[in-house]
Design a protein around this motif. Structure first.
Motif, mmCIF file in Angstrom:
data_model
loop_
_atom_site.group_PDB
_atom_site.id
_atom_site.type_symbol
_atom_site.label_atom_id
_atom_site.label_comp_id
_atom_site.label_asym_id
_atom_site.label_seq_id
_atom_site.Cartn_x
_atom_site.Cartn_y
_atom_site.Cartn_z
ATOM 1 N N VAL A 114 24.745 59.750 70.260
ATOM 2 C CA VAL A 114 24.634 59.169 69.064
ATOM 3 C C VAL A 114 23.271 58.610 68.514
ATOM 4 C CG1 VAL A 114 25.905 57.076 67.839
ATOM 5 C CG2 VAL A 114 26.981 58.298 69.567
ATOM 6 N N ILE A 115 22.940 58.841 67.259
ATOM 7 C CA ILE A 115 21.842 58.263 66.849
ATOM 8 C C ILE A 115 22.279 57.431 65.503
ATOM 9 C CG2 ILE A 115 19.584 58.811 65.310
ATOM 10 C CD1 ILE A 115 19.655 61.623 66.563
ATOM 11 N N LEU A 116 21.591 56.158 65.562
ATOM 12 C CA LEU A 116 21.786 55.149 64.609
ATOM 13 C C LEU A 116 20.741 55.183 63.493
ATOM 14 C CD1 LEU A 116 22.997 51.929 66.258
ATOM 15 C CD2 LEU A 116 24.614 53.704 65.220
ATOM 16 N N ASN A 117 21.292 55.104 62.220
ATOM 17 C CA ASN A 117 20.096 55.248 61.363
ATOM 18 C C ASN A 117 20.213 54.219 60.146
ATOM 19 O OD1 ASN A 117 18.128 56.734 59.493
ATOM 20 N ND2 ASN A 117 19.956 57.566 58.304
ATOM 21 N N GLY A 118 19.099 53.499 59.657
ATOM 22 C CA GLY A 118 19.373 52.410 58.841
ATOM 23 C C GLY A 118 17.938 52.228 57.842
ATOM 24 N N LEU A 119 18.180 51.839 56.869
ATOM 25 C CA LEU A 119 17.151 51.465 56.101
ATOM 26 C C LEU A 119 17.198 49.966 55.635
ATOM 27 C CD1 LEU A 119 14.543 51.758 53.984
ATOM 28 C CD2 LEU A 119 16.064 52.701 52.338
ATOM 29 N N SER A 120 16.177 49.153 55.752
ATOM 30 C CA SER A 120 16.519 47.615 54.991
ATOM 31 C C SER A 120 17.492 46.915 56.092
ATOM 32 C CB SER A 120 17.053 47.709 53.690
ATOM 33 O OG SER A 120 16.562 46.554 53.305
ATOM 34 N N GLN A 121 18.471 46.173 55.365
ATOM 35 C CA GLN A 121 19.348 45.508 56.082
ATOM 36 C C GLN A 121 19.989 46.348 57.322
ATOM 37 O OE1 GLN A 121 23.782 44.043 55.389
ATOM 38 N NE2 GLN A 121 22.584 43.379 53.997
ATOM 39 N N GLY A 122 20.335 47.912 56.724
ATOM 40 C CA GLY A 122 21.016 48.746 57.759
ATOM 41 C C GLY A 122 20.042 48.707 59.035
ATOM 42 N N ALA A 123 18.809 48.745 58.544
ATOM 43 C CA ALA A 123 17.973 48.910 60.016
ATOM 44 C C ALA A 123 18.151 47.887 60.984
ATOM 45 C CB ALA A 123 16.433 49.036 59.747
ATOM 46 N N GLU A 124 17.863 46.610 60.331
ATOM 47 C CA GLU A 124 18.123 45.436 61.235
ATOM 48 C C GLU A 124 19.583 45.672 61.828
ATOM 49 O OE1 GLU A 124 18.122 40.444 61.111
ATOM 50 O OE2 GLU A 124 18.257 41.838 59.172
ATOM 51 N N ALA A 125 20.735 45.920 61.153
ATOM 52 C CA ALA A 125 22.048 46.094 61.719
ATOM 53 C C ALA A 125 21.962 47.173 62.841
ATOM 54 C CB ALA A 125 22.934 46.491 60.599
ATOM 55 N N CYS A 126 21.289 48.312 62.610
ATOM 56 C CA CYS A 126 21.272 49.192 63.795
ATOM 57 C C CYS A 126 20.529 48.687 65.013
ATOM 58 C CB CYS A 126 20.441 50.392 63.261
ATOM 59 S SG CYS A 126 21.038 51.344 62.398
ATOM 60 N N LEU A 127 19.432 47.654 64.849
ATOM 61 C CA LEU A 127 18.950 46.930 65.997
ATOM 62 C C LEU A 127 19.833 46.310 66.856
ATOM 63 C CD1 LEU A 127 16.788 46.079 67.853
ATOM 64 C CD2 LEU A 127 16.212 44.253 66.181
ATOM 65 N N TYR A 128 20.695 45.585 66.048
ATOM 66 C CA TYR A 128 21.728 44.600 66.816
ATOM 67 C C TYR A 128 22.855 45.499 67.457
ATOM 68 C CZ TYR A 128 19.400 40.851 64.195
ATOM 69 O OH TYR A 128 18.538 40.096 63.720
ATOM 70 N N ILE A 138 24.029 53.027 58.708
ATOM 71 C CA ILE A 138 24.847 51.764 58.251
ATOM 72 C C ILE A 138 24.026 51.465 57.135
ATOM 73 C CG2 ILE A 138 24.841 49.336 58.796
ATOM 74 C CD1 ILE A 138 24.760 50.058 61.855
ATOM 75 N N PRO A 139 24.654 51.392 55.915
ATOM 76 C CA PRO A 139 23.969 50.976 54.692
ATOM 77 C C PRO A 139 23.126 49.603 54.580
ATOM 78 C CG PRO A 139 26.272 51.904 54.318
ATOM 79 C CD PRO A 139 25.907 51.479 55.858
ATOM 80 N N GLY A 140 22.346 49.913 53.809
ATOM 81 C CA GLY A 140 21.373 48.259 53.590
ATOM 82 C C GLY A 140 22.062 47.707 52.607
ATOM 83 N N SER A 141 21.624 46.588 52.116
ATOM 84 C CA SER A 141 22.085 45.720 50.987
ATOM 85 C C SER A 141 22.235 46.300 49.625
ATOM 86 C CB SER A 141 21.476 44.416 50.906
ATOM 87 O OG SER A 141 19.916 44.652 50.313
#
Length: 364
Positions: free
Chosen positions: A238-252, A145-148
């Motif tokens: 499935v592995i979710l992967n994110g940096l920055s806002q993408g990381a927060e999105a992965c949590l939710y 999931i991309p960040g901002s």
């Protein structure tokens, strides 16, 4: 002799630059960091010159963002009705978010080249979600999931260094044999809403959806949940992967979808439940901090088998720099057996070498 010396120095400089860029050795990180800083400053200047100018239609004032050179789904917007139709289709009531995963009904999945389309229903609404794919077929799936920031999806899946997500790339331990999907957010890359010259203003899009009782964040988070549900239905890991806002999105997404593993680089701090700094382009969902309190998140993670990896950079200037040095969130979650933390010496990046080691250790 002087001219020969200059030529030799020139070619040696090029060779050194190629080696630094290819192997990402010192001072690659610092050169990359300052290059991005300069690019952002120049971009803001160009955008400011565009804002406030009208051409033939009042709509022109709302198209201010850079248009990508990738393939586009939508035709150019020429009237208010076509624009309103697109916005209505992406409007999901914010209250649908909190129980979205269990209410998602999968309809169809199609792939045309690098672009994947997933049709699903959430409650009474039919939605379309889009993703880029690396084309590999595997039972192991990574969803990034991309960040901002704008137009990062295509650069992520093609590992283009233009995006800050690829300062050190995506962990190779994830990509060797896996299917890699990258979520395409609304008004990004393939889904750009445009007038043939510019994309729709982000601020206009965010505010419009909020005032419709929806949220930009709700739309793309539920899109991500739908893909996780599709993959799990097909018995894929499935592995979710994110940096920055993408990381927060992965949590939710993970709290509802429960993937096998979730990698969160510089994207979550329990301090955000007290004071949440950010602009329109960050995750905004009415009441999310009350529902997803640190206590609730901790209790949910404790019940899951999902492995969570959280990383922070000591050079970061915001709350994540504080996290890297003081372990605020790590100390709060220290009694959970499925949450792992790592602090690195860099700033807002994904620490690929360290993540590769952790992934190989935890991936069964």
């Amino acid at each position: 002799m002087l001219s020969l010396f200059i030529v030799v120095v020139f070619f040696i400089s090029i060779l050194i630059g190629v080696v630094i860029g290819h192997y990402k050795i010192f001072p690659f990180y610092y050169l990359y960091k300052y290059k991005n800083f300069i690019a952002v400053k120049l971009k803001k200047r160009v955008k400011n010159e565009k804002i406030g100018t009208f051409n033939e239609s009042p709509l022109d004032i709302f198209f201010t963002e850079s248009l990508p050179t990738t393939q586009l789904r939508y035709n150019a917007i020429t009237d208010e009705n076509s624009l309103e139709n697109i916005l209505d289709k992406m409007s999901i009531p914010s209250q649908y978010f909190f129980n979205a995963y269990k209410n998602i009904e999968l309809v169809s999945f199609d792939q045309n080249g690098e672009i994947c389309k997933l049709v699903y229903k959430v409650n009474d609404l039919t939605q379309e979600a889009f993703f880029y794919s690396n084309g590999k077929k595997s039972n192991d799936v990574i969803l990034t999931i991309p960040g901002s920031g704008e137009n990062h999806s295509y650069d992520i899946v093609t590992n283009n260094i233009r995006t800050y997500h690829n300062t050190f790339g995506t962990p190779s331990a994830l990509l060797e044999e896996s299917t890699h999907f990258v979520l395409i957010k609304p008004n990004e890359d393939y889904l750009s809403i445009h007038n043939n010259e510019y994309k729709l203003s982000y601020n206009a899009l965010y505010k419009t959806l909020l005032n419709k009782g929806s949220s930009y964040s709700v739309k793309y988070l539920i899109d991500a949940m739908a893909l996780v549900k599709y993959c799990k239905t097909n018995e894929q890991k499935v592995i979710l992967n994110g940096l920055s806002q993408g990381a927060e999105a992965c949590l939710y997404v993970s709290l509802q979808a429960e993937p096998y593993m979730t990698i969160m680089s510089s994207g979550y701090s329990i301090f955000n439940s007290i004071l949440d700094y950010g602009s329109f382009d960050q995750i905004i969902i009415s009441n999310i901090r009350n529902v997803y309190s640190p206590e609730y998140i901790k209790s949910m993670i404790k019940q899951q088998s999902t492995k969570y990896i959280l990383t922070y950079g000591k050079e970061e200037q915001c709350i994540y720099g504080y996290e890297a040095k003081n372990n605020l969130t790590q100390n709060y979650y220290k009694d959970l057996q499925n949450v792992y933390f790592y602090s690195h010496e860099y700033a807002h990046i994904m620490p690929v070498k360290e993540l590769n080691k952790m992934i190989k250790e935890f991936y069964v």
